[in-house]
Design a protein around this motif. Structure first.
Motif, mmCIF file in Angstrom:
data_model
loop_
_atom_site.group_PDB
_atom_site.id
_atom_site.type_symbol
_atom_site.label_atom_id
_atom_site.label_comp_id
_atom_site.label_asym_id
_atom_site.label_seq_id
_atom_site.Cartn_x
_atom_site.Cartn_y
_atom_site.Cartn_z
ATOM 1 N N CYS A 12 23.513 24.107 28.690
ATOM 2 C CA CYS A 12 22.550 25.211 28.716
ATOM 3 C C CYS A 12 21.363 24.968 29.647
ATOM 4 O O CYS A 12 20.526 25.848 29.819
ATOM 5 N N SER A 13 21.258 23.783 30.200
ATOM 6 C CA SER A 13 20.192 23.392 31.138
ATOM 7 C C SER A 13 18.803 23.300 30.515
ATOM 8 O O SER A 13 17.815 23.198 31.226
ATOM 9 N N GLU A 14 18.716 23.339 29.193
ATOM 10 C CA GLU A 14 17.436 23.179 28.523
ATOM 11 C C GLU A 14 17.067 21.687 28.480
ATOM 12 O O GLU A 14 17.952 20.824 28.433
ATOM 13 N N HIS A 54 30.179 27.367 30.724
ATOM 14 C CA HIS A 54 28.933 26.827 30.194
ATOM 15 C C HIS A 54 28.472 27.569 28.941
ATOM 16 O O HIS A 54 28.174 26.956 27.935
ATOM 17 N N GLN A 55 28.386 28.891 29.017
ATOM 18 C CA GLN A 55 27.859 29.661 27.895
ATOM 19 C C GLN A 55 28.757 29.561 26.673
ATOM 20 O O GLN A 55 28.275 29.368 25.557
ATOM 21 N N LEU A 60 29.693 27.362 21.311
ATOM 22 C CA LEU A 60 30.549 26.601 20.404
ATOM 23 C C LEU A 60 29.816 25.390 19.857
ATOM 24 O O LEU A 60 29.790 25.163 18.648
ATOM 25 N N SER A 61 29.201 24.628 20.731
ATOM 26 C CA SER A 61 28.482 23.426 20.304
ATOM 27 C C SER A 61 27.352 23.773 19.331
ATOM 28 O O SER A 61 27.162 23.099 18.321
ATOM 29 N N GLY A 62 26.623 24.832 19.639
ATOM 30 C CA GLY A 62 25.507 25.249 18.784
ATOM 31 C C GLY A 62 25.926 25.769 17.427
ATOM 32 O O GLY A 62 25.145 25.794 16.484
ATOM 33 N N SER A 63 27.191 26.182 17.293
ATOM 34 C CA SER A 63 27.674 26.739 16.026
ATOM 35 C C SER A 63 28.229 25.680 15.075
ATOM 36 O O SER A 63 28.535 25.986 13.920
ATOM 37 N N LEU A 64 28.359 24.455 15.541
ATOM 38 C CA LEU A 64 28.970 23.412 14.711
ATOM 39 C C LEU A 64 28.021 22.915 13.626
ATOM 40 O O LEU A 64 26.796 22.998 13.765
#
Length: 90
Positions: A12-14, A54-55, A60-64
């Motif tokens: 996400c580039s954050e 990327h998105q 997916l990663s954020g929903s785990l």
């Protein structure tokens, strides 16, 4: 003691933090948006500068759950993404 380094999240580039794992072949990222993800050096190089999923990978990663981690690698000429048990990497 674990050493944490600063770098933008490869998904996400954050701004995020990461630690080196597996003799520096993998990085374990801690990101506010993507939570935790594990990525190999080769997969990270393949993602840099490209808009390859990327998105969707970030979502997916954020929903785990806190017990899961997205492991991104590059094998057989393509990105491989597997949800794994986080405790395996701790």
């Amino acid at each position: 003691m674990i050493s944490l380094y600063q770098e933008n999240c490869p998904l996400c580039s954050e701004p995020s933090e990461y630690e080196q794992c597996d003799r520096k072949k993998r990085q374990l990222f801690y990101c506010k948006k993507c939570k935790q993800l594990l990525i190999t050096d080769r997969a990270k190089r393949e993602l840099v500068g490209k808009n390859i999923r990327h998105q969707s990978l970030s979502d997916l990663s954020g929903s785990l759950t806190s017990n899961e981690i997205l492991h991104i690698s590059f094998e057989e000429r393509e990105l491989k993404c597997v949800v794994e048990d986080y405790t395996f990497w701790r």
